[in-house]
Scaffold this motif. Structure first.
Motif, PDB file in Angstrom:
ATOM      1  N   GLY A   1       7.983   4.724   0.240  1.00 30.74           N
ATOM      2  CA  GLY A   1       7.331   5.347   1.391  1.00 30.74           C
ATOM      3  C   GLY A   1       5.957   4.754   1.643  1.00 30.74           C
ATOM      4  O   GLY A   1       5.336   4.165   0.751  1.00 30.74           O
ATOM      5  N   ILE A   2       5.496   4.913   2.883  1.00 29.04           N
ATOM      6  CA  ILE A   2       4.173   4.416   3.248  1.00 29.04           C
ATOM      7  C   ILE A   2       3.630   5.258   4.396  1.00 29.04           C
ATOM      8  O   ILE A   2       4.384   5.709   5.266  1.00 29.04           O
ATOM      9  CB  ILE A   2       4.237   2.922   3.652  1.00 29.04           C
ATOM     10  CG1 ILE A   2       2.826   2.367   3.875  1.00 29.04           C
ATOM     11  CG2 ILE A   2       5.113   2.717   4.857  1.00 29.04           C
ATOM     12  CD1 ILE A   2       2.784   0.865   4.036  1.00 29.04           C
ATOM     13  N   ASN A   3       2.325   5.513   4.374  1.00 28.51           N
ATOM     14  CA  ASN A   3       1.652   6.277   5.425  1.00 28.51           C
ATOM     15  C   ASN A   3       0.997   5.330   6.421  1.00 28.51           C
ATOM     16  O   ASN A   3       0.183   4.484   6.033  1.00 28.51           O
ATOM     17  CB  ASN A   3       0.589   7.203   4.823  1.00 28.51           C
ATOM     18  CG  ASN A   3       1.192   8.479   4.261  1.00 28.51           C
ATOM     19  OD1 ASN A   3       1.942   9.165   4.949  1.00 28.51           O
ATOM     20  ND2 ASN A   3       0.878   8.793   3.008  1.00 28.51           N
ATOM     21  N   ILE A   4       1.361   5.476   7.688  1.00 30.11           N
ATOM     22  CA  ILE A   4       0.753   4.686   8.756  1.00 30.11           C
ATOM     23  C   ILE A   4       0.288   5.649   9.843  1.00 30.11           C
ATOM     24  O   ILE A   4       1.094   6.393  10.409  1.00 30.11           O
ATOM     25  CB  ILE A   4       1.738   3.677   9.366  1.00 30.11           C
ATOM     26  CG1 ILE A   4       2.261   2.725   8.290  1.00 30.11           C
ATOM     27  CG2 ILE A   4       1.089   2.911  10.501  1.00 30.11           C
ATOM     28  CD1 ILE A   4       1.227   1.784   7.741  1.00 30.11           C
ATOM     29  N   SER A   5      -0.999   5.639  10.099  1.00 29.55           N
ATOM     30  CA  SER A   5      -1.587   6.504  11.131  1.00 29.55           C
ATOM     31  C   SER A   5      -1.180   7.964  10.914  1.00 29.55           C
ATOM     32  O   SER A   5      -0.755   8.659  11.833  1.00 29.55           O
ATOM     33  CB  SER A   5      -1.153   6.034  12.526  1.00 29.55           C
ATOM     34  OG  SER A   5      -1.562   4.708  12.759  1.00 29.55           O
TER      35      SER A   5
ATOM     36  N   GLY B   1       0.803  -1.221   0.000  1.00 28.44           N
ATOM     37  CA  GLY B   1       0.000   0.000   0.000  1.00 28.44           C
ATOM     38  C   GLY B   1       0.829   1.260   0.000  1.00 28.44           C
ATOM     39  O   GLY B   1       0.304   2.348   0.240  1.00 28.44           O
ATOM     40  N   GLY B   2       2.122   1.132  -0.295  1.00 24.64           N
ATOM     41  CA  GLY B   2       3.000   2.299  -0.320  1.00 24.64           C
ATOM     42  C   GLY B   2       3.155   2.861  -1.716  1.00 24.64           C
ATOM     43  O   GLY B   2       2.391   2.554  -2.638  1.00 24.64           O
ATOM     44  N   PHE B   3       4.186   3.676  -1.909  1.00 21.85           N
ATOM     45  CA  PHE B   3       4.425   4.343  -3.180  1.00 21.85           C
ATOM     46  C   PHE B   3       5.923   4.621  -3.308  1.00 21.85           C
ATOM     47  O   PHE B   3       6.686   4.577  -2.335  1.00 21.85           O
ATOM     48  CB  PHE B   3       3.620   5.637  -3.279  1.00 21.85           C
ATOM     49  CG  PHE B   3       3.583   6.420  -1.994  1.00 21.85           C
ATOM     50  CD1 PHE B   3       4.594   7.304  -1.662  1.00 21.85           C
ATOM     51  CD2 PHE B   3       2.542   6.244  -1.095  1.00 21.85           C
ATOM     52  CE1 PHE B   3       4.577   7.998  -0.472  1.00 21.85           C
ATOM     53  CE2 PHE B   3       2.508   6.938   0.108  1.00 21.85           C
ATOM     54  CZ  PHE B   3       3.536   7.819   0.416  1.00 21.85           C
TER      55      PHE B   3
ATOM     56  N   PHE C   1       2.853  -1.462  -7.034  1.00 25.95           N
ATOM     57  CA  PHE C   1       2.011  -2.608  -7.311  1.00 25.95           C
ATOM     58  C   PHE C   1       2.899  -3.850  -7.391  1.00 25.95           C
ATOM     59  O   PHE C   1       4.122  -3.746  -7.491  1.00 25.95           O
ATOM     60  CB  PHE C   1       1.228  -2.430  -8.617  1.00 25.95           C
ATOM     61  CG  PHE C   1       2.102  -2.373  -9.842  1.00 25.95           C
ATOM     62  CD1 PHE C   1       2.386  -3.525 -10.573  1.00 25.95           C
ATOM     63  CD2 PHE C   1       2.654  -1.176 -10.260  1.00 25.95           C
ATOM     64  CE1 PHE C   1       3.189  -3.468 -11.690  1.00 25.95           C
ATOM     65  CE2 PHE C   1       3.475  -1.114 -11.383  1.00 25.95           C
ATOM     66  CZ  PHE C   1       3.736  -2.268 -12.103  1.00 25.95           C
ATOM     67  N   GLY C   2       2.297  -5.008  -7.312  1.00 25.11           N
ATOM     68  CA  GLY C   2       3.069  -6.243  -7.384  1.00 25.11           C
ATOM     69  C   GLY C   2       2.345  -7.374  -6.682  1.00 25.11           C
ATOM     70  O   GLY C   2       1.172  -7.272  -6.317  1.00 25.11           O
ATOM     71  N   HIS C   3       3.081  -8.450  -6.479  1.00 25.80           N
ATOM     72  CA  HIS C   3       2.531  -9.644  -5.847  1.00 25.80           C
ATOM     73  C   HIS C   3       3.334  -9.985  -4.605  1.00 25.80           C
ATOM     74  O   HIS C   3       4.551  -9.785  -4.559  1.00 25.80           O
ATOM     75  CB  HIS C   3       2.565 -10.819  -6.828  1.00 25.80           C
ATOM     76  CG  HIS C   3       1.795 -10.577  -8.089  1.00 25.80           C
ATOM     77  ND1 HIS C   3       0.420 -10.634  -8.134  1.00 25.80           N
ATOM     78  CD2 HIS C   3       2.197 -10.235  -9.332  1.00 25.80           C
ATOM     79  CE1 HIS C   3       0.010 -10.377  -9.362  1.00 25.80           C
ATOM     80  NE2 HIS C   3       1.071 -10.123 -10.117  1.00 25.80           N
ATOM     81  N   SER C   4       2.649 -10.479  -3.613  1.00 27.25           N
ATOM     82  CA  SER C   4       3.286 -10.916  -2.368  1.00 27.25           C
ATOM     83  C   SER C   4       4.080  -9.753  -1.773  1.00 27.25           C
ATOM     84  O   SER C   4       3.519  -8.704  -1.492  1.00 27.25           O
ATOM     85  CB  SER C   4       4.165 -12.127  -2.629  1.00 27.25           C
ATOM     86  OG  SER C   4       4.692 -12.623  -1.411  1.00 27.25           O
ATOM     87  N   ILE C   5       5.387  -9.933  -1.621  1.00 27.05           N
ATOM     88  CA  ILE C   5       6.207  -8.903  -0.991  1.00 27.05           C
ATOM     89  C   ILE C   5       7.059  -8.147  -2.007  1.00 27.05           C
ATOM     90  O   ILE C   5       7.881  -7.310  -1.616  1.00 27.05           O
ATOM     91  CB  ILE C   5       7.118  -9.512   0.092  1.00 27.05           C
ATOM     92  CG1 ILE C   5       8.082 -10.531  -0.525  1.00 27.05           C
ATOM     93  CG2 ILE C   5       6.299 -10.118   1.210  1.00 27.05           C
ATOM     94  CD1 ILE C   5       9.125 -11.034   0.446  1.00 27.05           C
ATOM     95  N   PHE C   6       6.888  -8.419  -3.318  1.00 24.57           N
ATOM     96  CA  PHE C   6       7.671  -7.716  -4.339  1.00 24.57           C
ATOM     97  C   PHE C   6       6.825  -6.606  -4.936  1.00 24.57           C
ATOM     98  O   PHE C   6       5.778  -6.855  -5.529  1.00 24.57           O
ATOM     99  CB  PHE C   6       8.134  -8.681  -5.427  1.00 24.57           C
ATOM    100  CG  PHE C   6       9.001  -8.020  -6.466  1.00 24.57           C
ATOM    101  CD1 PHE C   6      10.294  -7.623  -6.153  1.00 24.57           C
ATOM    102  CD2 PHE C   6       8.524  -7.775  -7.739  1.00 24.57           C
ATOM    103  CE1 PHE C   6      11.090  -7.007  -7.098  1.00 24.57           C
ATOM    104  CE2 PHE C   6       9.310  -7.160  -8.691  1.00 24.57           C
ATOM    105  CZ  PHE C   6      10.606  -6.775  -8.367  1.00 24.57           C
ATOM    106  N   LEU C   7       7.268  -5.371  -4.769  1.00 23.20           N
ATOM    107  CA  LEU C   7       6.520  -4.197  -5.217  1.00 23.20           C
ATOM    108  C   LEU C   7       7.376  -3.380  -6.173  1.00 23.20           C
ATOM    109  O   LEU C   7       8.608  -3.314  -6.023  1.00 23.20           O
ATOM    110  CB  LEU C   7       6.117  -3.342  -4.010  1.00 23.20           C
ATOM    111  CG  LEU C   7       5.400  -4.087  -2.875  1.00 23.20           C
ATOM    112  CD1 LEU C   7       5.258  -3.179  -1.662  1.00 23.20           C
ATOM    113  CD2 LEU C   7       4.036  -4.585  -3.334  1.00 23.20           C
TER     114      LEU C   7
END
Length: 463
Positions: free
Chosen positions: A327-331, A280-282, A299-305
């Motif tokens: 990067g990823i937004n958490i809370s 869910g990051g970018f 985007f991707g599958h499993s843990i490869f983005l």
């Protein structure tokens, strides 16, 4: 005097010199306590163990007949060890030796000293040392210890184990794990000296300091042990370092981090990728730490983005070093990875200029080819014999084929003979006739570069 001797002996002060009374050393304050003639032996601390009293200059034990919690409370208070946690019989702390001074002791719990409680006379008992009484007082209770596994610094979503440990004989109580700053609390009863608390997937809100408590339940109340020392847990986002690569569609080649030379106007794309459990990051594409592209969703599958950044027509402004950041937004908090290795893009020239250059080079090659063919043709022409046609004055034609000249396929007569036969316009039968001097052909044939030519005839040279 005898009491003074006991006091001096207990204090290891030698013999009595004098005694005094009537507040000779001043009026005291607070309660008046009987001198401590009691101790706890063979326990883990000075506030737990086998009860022993001092009488007639020697220490002796107490029989467990009628031994109850009220007796233990008096002992603990007399020793200054706080409340009584538990009481024991049957030589729980081991068998004593020597005298058994007290038996059938019954206290109300309000007495100042154990000897003030109801009991048989000193030394009167029907017990053996297998019935020696003991107590555990709250006193200087140890604090529970806390440990964290796998570490105090963990990643979001990791499993964390808290272990609370008590080094004490007060087994059979409740361990409490509590966070210092909020209401987070976990409880577990254990008959052992430790209890484990598990958080299977920690969140960022779990960051903070934690401590352990221990509570033991007595007959009519809870005894809370001293609070243990704190341990800090830090929950962070462990984002892996992304990778960067460049793909040139025209060459269908992928380049790893290094220098890449491209022609101006050509197209290429940069791929940012990462192995991460946080979806869910970018991705950001950063150029020489000066400018940052708009984020592109991963985007991707499993843990490869991954994400692509397209450059349809590279310009001089696109030169520079590029790197990727995930990067990823958490809370509502943005977490970023460290930058990837850099990929340098260098322009070597325009693609249209290259096309013109290629055309010019091709044209030059064509001209050189034509020139070579021309000189080859000229050389062959000089080495070949020309076809010569002779015309007599009377219109007769003598034709010598170039092929015949080349192959020598003639009738064996030389060129002078032919000239004699056809030059005067007579047939062979007329050779005997008289010839006009003006029409006589001088048989003086010379040779030029193209072949033998009789100058008395009118040569026509056909190319």
């Amino acid at each position: 005097m005898k009491k003074a001797e006991v006091v001096c002996k207990q204090l290891d002060c030698g013999s009595v010199v004098s005694i005094s009374s009537a507040a000779h050393y001043g009026v005291g304050t607070g309660p008046v306590w009987e001198a401590k003639k009691i101790r706890l032996a063979n326990g883990r601390s000075q506030c737990s163990g086998r009860v022993e009293v001092y009488h007639k200059g020697q220490w002796g034990t107490v029989c467990d007949d009628e031994w109850e919690v009220a007796n233990a409370e008096v002992v603990c208070r007399q020793l200054g060890c706080g409340e009584a946690i538990s009481f024991f019989g049957n030589a729980h702390f081991g068998r004593g030796s020597g005298q058994i001074w007290l038996d059938n002791v019954e206290c109300t719990g309000q007495e100042v000293a154990l000897t003030q409680c109801s009991h048989n006379a000193f030394g009167e008992n029907n017990c053996g040392h297998g019935e020696d009484a003991g107590v555990i007082c709250l006193g200087n209770l140890p604090k529970p210890q806390i440990t964290l596994s796998p570490a105090t610094d963990v990643g979001l979503g990791d499993r964390v184990e808290f272990t609370c440990t008590m080094v004490t004989e007060h087994l059979g109580g409740t361990f409490i794990l509590q966070k210092n700053s909020d209401s987070f609390k976990m409880e577990k009863y254990s008959d052992n000296d430790a209890a484990m608390f598990i958080i299977r997937k920690v969140e960022l809100s779990h960051t903070g300091s934690y401590h352990c408590k221990y509570r033991k339940r007595l007959t009519n109340k809870n005894i809370d042990f001293p609070e243990g020392d704190s341990a800090k847990l830090t929950v962070t986002m462990h984002l892996e370092q992304p990778s960067i690569s460049l793909t040139s569609p025209s060459a269908m080649v992928m380049f790893r981090p290094d220098k890449v030379e491209l022609k101006s106007g050509s197209s290429f794309s940069i791929t940012c990728s990462v192995h991460s459990k946080y979806q869910g990051g970018f991705f950001y594409l950063v150029k020489a730490n000066l400018s940052t592209s708009e984020p592109k969703p991963a985007f991707g599958h499993s843990i490869f983005l991954l994400a692509y950044f397209e450059f349809p027509s590279v310009m001089p402004k696109d030169q520079g070093e590029y790197s990727c950041i995930y990067g990823i937004n958490i809370s509502a908090v943005l977490y970023k990875s460290i930058p990837s290795k850099s990929l340098q893009v260098i322009l070597t020239g325009s693609s249209s200029g290259s096309a013109i250059t290629g055309a010019v080079v091709g044209l030059l090659l064509l001209v050189l080819l034509l020139l070579a063919a021309y000189f080859f043709w000229r050389r062959r022409g000089q080495s070949a014999r020309a076809m010569v046609t002779f015309s007599s004055r009377v219109g007769e034609v003598i034709k010598q084929d170039k092929e015949e000249k080349t192959t020598g396929a003639h009738d064996g007569r030389d060129y002078n003979t032919l000239a004699n036969e056809y030059g005067n316009g007579h047939s062979p039968e007329e050779k005997g006739a008289e010839v006009d001097p003006q029409s006589t052909l001088e048989r003086n044939v010379t040779e030029d570069l193209s072949g033998r030519v009789c100058y008395e005839l009118e040569p026509l040279i056909h190319s």
